[in-house]
Write a protein that holds these residues in place. Structure first.
Motif, PDB file in Angstrom:
ATOM      1  N   GLN A  64       0.857  -1.321   0.069  1.00  0.00           N
ATOM      2  CA  GLN A  64      -0.059  -0.037  -0.146  1.00  0.00           C
ATOM      3  C   GLN A  64       0.955   1.241   0.010  1.00  0.00           C
ATOM      4  O   GLN A  64       1.943   1.445   0.950  1.00  0.00           O
ATOM      5  CB  GLN A  64      -0.770  -0.032   1.134  1.00  0.00           C
ATOM      6  N   LEU A  65       0.539   2.362  -0.793  1.00  0.00           N
ATOM      7  CA  LEU A  65       1.289   3.358  -1.256  1.00  0.00           C
ATOM      8  C   LEU A  65       0.884   4.508  -0.156  1.00  0.00           C
ATOM      9  O   LEU A  65       1.545   5.508  -0.129  1.00  0.00           O
ATOM     10  CB  LEU A  65       1.557   3.842  -2.572  1.00  0.00           C
ATOM     11  N   TRP A  66      -0.521   4.491  -0.006  1.00  0.00           N
ATOM     12  CA  TRP A  66      -1.208   5.598   0.707  1.00  0.00           C
ATOM     13  C   TRP A  66      -1.674   5.304   2.121  1.00  0.00           C
ATOM     14  O   TRP A  66      -2.060   4.267   2.542  1.00  0.00           O
ATOM     15  CB  TRP A  66      -2.570   5.964   0.001  1.00  0.00           C
ATOM     16  N   PRO A  67      -1.179   5.973   3.140  1.00  0.00           N
ATOM     17  CA  PRO A  67      -1.294   5.628   4.474  1.00  0.00           C
ATOM     18  C   PRO A  67      -2.659   5.504   4.993  1.00  0.00           C
ATOM     19  O   PRO A  67      -3.555   6.325   4.637  1.00  0.00           O
ATOM     20  CB  PRO A  67      -0.508   7.074   5.352  1.00  0.00           C
ATOM     21  N   GLN A  68      -3.138   4.572   5.741  1.00  0.00           N
ATOM     22  CA  GLN A  68      -4.482   4.533   6.192  1.00  0.00           C
ATOM     23  C   GLN A  68      -4.859   5.513   7.473  1.00  0.00           C
ATOM     24  O   GLN A  68      -5.772   5.867   7.293  1.00  0.00           O
ATOM     25  CB  GLN A  68      -4.516   2.835   6.682  1.00  0.00           C
ATOM     26  N   THR A  69      -3.840   5.647   8.078  1.00  0.00           N
ATOM     27  CA  THR A  69      -3.869   6.760   9.028  1.00  0.00           C
ATOM     28  C   THR A  69      -2.652   7.651   9.026  1.00  0.00           C
ATOM     29  O   THR A  69      -1.439   7.103   8.843  1.00  0.00           O
ATOM     30  CB  THR A  69      -4.104   6.295  10.505  1.00  0.00           C
ATOM     31  N   TRP A  70      -2.624   8.840   9.319  1.00  0.00           N
ATOM     32  CA  TRP A  70      -1.505   9.751   9.297  1.00  0.00           C
ATOM     33  C   TRP A  70      -1.000   9.830  10.493  1.00  0.00           C
ATOM     34  O   TRP A  70      -1.423  10.685  11.460  1.00  0.00           O
ATOM     35  CB  TRP A  70      -2.228  11.159   8.732  1.00  0.00           C
ATOM     36  N   ASN A  71       0.127   9.246  10.681  1.00  0.00           N
ATOM     37  CA  ASN A  71       0.778   9.054  12.026  1.00  0.00           C
ATOM     38  C   ASN A  71       2.108  10.293  12.080  1.00  0.00           C
ATOM     39  O   ASN A  71       3.412   9.997  12.074  1.00  0.00           O
ATOM     40  CB  ASN A  71       1.358   7.700  12.168  1.00  0.00           C
ATOM     41  N   TRP A  72       1.714  11.597  12.562  1.00  0.00           N
ATOM     42  CA  TRP A  72       2.581  12.454  12.638  1.00  0.00           C
ATOM     43  C   TRP A  72       3.298  12.428  14.031  1.00  0.00           C
ATOM     44  O   TRP A  72       4.503  13.035  13.941  1.00  0.00           O
ATOM     45  CB  TRP A  72       1.871  13.948  12.820  1.00  0.00           C
ATOM     46  N   GLU A  73       3.040  11.559  14.776  1.00  0.00           N
ATOM     47  CA  GLU A  73       3.786  11.495  16.005  1.00  0.00           C
ATOM     48  C   GLU A  73       5.008  10.414  15.539  1.00  0.00           C
ATOM     49  O   GLU A  73       5.878  10.472  16.463  1.00  0.00           O
ATOM     50  CB  GLU A  73       3.128  10.817  16.984  1.00  0.00           C
ATOM     51  N   ASN A  74       5.294  10.075  14.415  1.00  0.00           N
ATOM     52  CA  ASN A  74       6.385   9.219  14.096  1.00  0.00           C
ATOM     53  C   ASN A  74       7.684  10.100  14.087  1.00  0.00           C
ATOM     54  O   ASN A  74       8.696   9.684  14.426  1.00  0.00           O
ATOM     55  CB  ASN A  74       6.207   8.736  12.612  1.00  0.00           C
ATOM     56  N   PHE A  75       7.467  11.294  13.696  1.00  0.00           N
ATOM     57  CA  PHE A  75       8.546  12.691  13.697  1.00  0.00           C
ATOM     58  C   PHE A  75       8.938  12.706  15.054  1.00  0.00           C
ATOM     59  O   PHE A  75      10.203  12.742  15.569  1.00  0.00           O
ATOM     60  CB  PHE A  75       8.143  13.863  13.021  1.00  0.00           C
ATOM     61  N   VAL A  76       7.856  12.856  16.129  1.00  0.00           N
ATOM     62  CA  VAL A  76       8.320  12.857  17.581  1.00  0.00           C
ATOM     63  C   VAL A  76       9.193  11.854  18.179  1.00  0.00           C
ATOM     64  O   VAL A  76       9.718  11.922  19.075  1.00  0.00           O
ATOM     65  CB  VAL A  76       7.050  13.315  18.467  1.00  0.00           C
ATOM     66  N   THR A  77       8.551  10.570  17.754  1.00  0.00           N
ATOM     67  CA  THR A  77       8.981   9.714  18.112  1.00  0.00           C
ATOM     68  C   THR A  77      10.883   9.423  17.798  1.00  0.00           C
ATOM     69  O   THR A  77      11.547   8.753  18.506  1.00  0.00           O
ATOM     70  CB  THR A  77       8.378   8.127  17.571  1.00  0.00           C
ATOM     71  N   VAL A  78      11.016   9.687  16.533  1.00  0.00           N
ATOM     72  CA  VAL A  78      12.287   9.924  16.149  1.00  0.00           C
ATOM     73  C   VAL A  78      13.350  10.561  17.116  1.00  0.00           C
ATOM     74  O   VAL A  78      14.286  10.194  17.316  1.00  0.00           O
ATOM     75  CB  VAL A  78      12.627  10.334  14.791  1.00  0.00           C
ATOM     76  N   PHE A  79      12.753  11.647  17.536  1.00  0.00           N
ATOM     77  CA  PHE A  79      13.541  12.602  18.544  1.00  0.00           C
ATOM     78  C   PHE A  79      13.591  12.155  19.800  1.00  0.00           C
ATOM     79  O   PHE A  79      14.659  12.040  20.589  1.00  0.00           O
ATOM     80  CB  PHE A  79      12.835  13.943  18.586  1.00  0.00           C
ATOM     81  N   ALA A  80      12.731  11.029  20.282  1.00  0.00           N
ATOM     82  CA  ALA A  80      12.656  10.561  21.519  1.00  0.00           C
ATOM     83  C   ALA A  80      13.547   9.216  21.591  1.00  0.00           C
ATOM     84  O   ALA A  80      14.149   8.981  22.593  1.00  0.00           O
ATOM     85  CB  ALA A  80      11.113  10.126  21.801  1.00  0.00           C
TER      86      ALA A  80
END
Length: 295
Positions: A64-80
């Protein structure tokens, strides 16, 4: 017997204008079709990375190429989960200081090779070209031994300090540009009583701004993307001393299954370079265009 004459139907001005705009649009697409295809090819990987960065971990490995849900928290997780801010600072320190040192040492050399007539000038320029063809791996062992004796391994200084001695590629490009500047300007400056140093500062540097900006961006991007140097000198150091390239490679190894986080970290690493090039592309393209290969 009466004959019927055809009465011409008037064409509405709005219809004519619409047809003209349609022809112009088709002509523009046909003219720029190759550029459009190339733009799609270059933008598609960035779009793919962006969409994958917003997926869940389970969806990132699917077709699948289109996100089923938009998980913007992934960027916060990278910093954490990483010291990304520290890596950004280290990379900016390495790239910024390295670019300044390279310009300070390379501009006078390029000016001397392009303006001064002295014995051995061609040999010196030949040595510069030879250094461009010398792989860094050839001298890696003795150079590393030198920095180890100076107790500077584990830091970025072995990568920054050598730039005080010039960069062959930067010297070559600047020299090629400076020889295109007519000598009348430097001769007029000497008639007015300017020394060679004042001529360089007041006459040559203002005229060489496009070339200097181009080589500065080249050097900055090289340091920003450098992986071999940090891997050689700061891999054994503390994680907070790493650069973005080394940190991203390690982050990928630690989170090899979590491709959504890996793509988010990749997007954060490449974003500053894209932004810098977007604002400096006019000067960069102008400098590359004006930097000739005249001998």
């Amino acid at each position: 017997m009466s004959t019927l004459t055809a009465v011409p139907v008037p064409v509405r001005p709005r219809t004519t204008a619409r047809r003209a705009r349609g022809r112009k649009t088709l002509y523009w697409i046909a003219t720029h079709s190759l550029a459009i295809v190339l733009a799609i090819i270059f933008v598609a990987p960035i779009v793919f990375v962006f969409l994958t960065a917003l997926m869940t971990d389970e969806q990132a490995l699917t077709s699948q190429l289109w996100p089923q849900t938009w998980n913007w928290e992934n960027f916060v997780t990278v910093f954490a989960k990483s010291e990304l801010l520290r890596w950004v600072w280290n990379t900016f320190f390495y790239a910024g200081l390295g670019t300044i040192f390279t310009l300070l040492s390379s501009v006078p050399v390029a000016y001397a090779l392009s303006r001064f007539r002295f014995r051995g000038r061609r040999l010196a320029f030949l040595l510069v070209i030879t250094m461009m063809m010398l792989p860094p791996q050839v001298i890696a062992v003795p150079i590393y031994t030198l920095w180890a004796r100076l107790d500077l391994t584990g830091t970025l200084w072995p990568l920054i300090l050598p730039m005080l001695f010039g960069d062959a590629f930067t010297i070559f490009l600047l020299r090629q540009f400076l020889i295109t500047i007519p000598r009348d300007y430097t001769d007029a400056a000497r008639v007015d009583g300017c020394s060679d140093f004042k001529t360089l500062i007041r006459v040559i540097l203002p005229m060489a701004k496009p070339a200097i900006a181009a080589v500065a961006l080249f050097q900055f991007f090289y340091c920003w993307n450098d992986y071999y140097g940090p891997l050689l000198y700061v891999q054994t150091a503390d994680e907070g001393d790493w650069t973005l390239s080394l940190g991203l490679a390690t982050f990928k190894a630690l989170h090899s299954v979590q491709w959504n986080l890996t793509m988010a970290a990749t997007l954060l690493v490449t974003a500053p370079v894209i932004i810098i090039f977007f604002f400096a592309q006019r000067v960069f393209i102008e400098g590359v265009t004006l930097t000739g290969v005249k001998g």
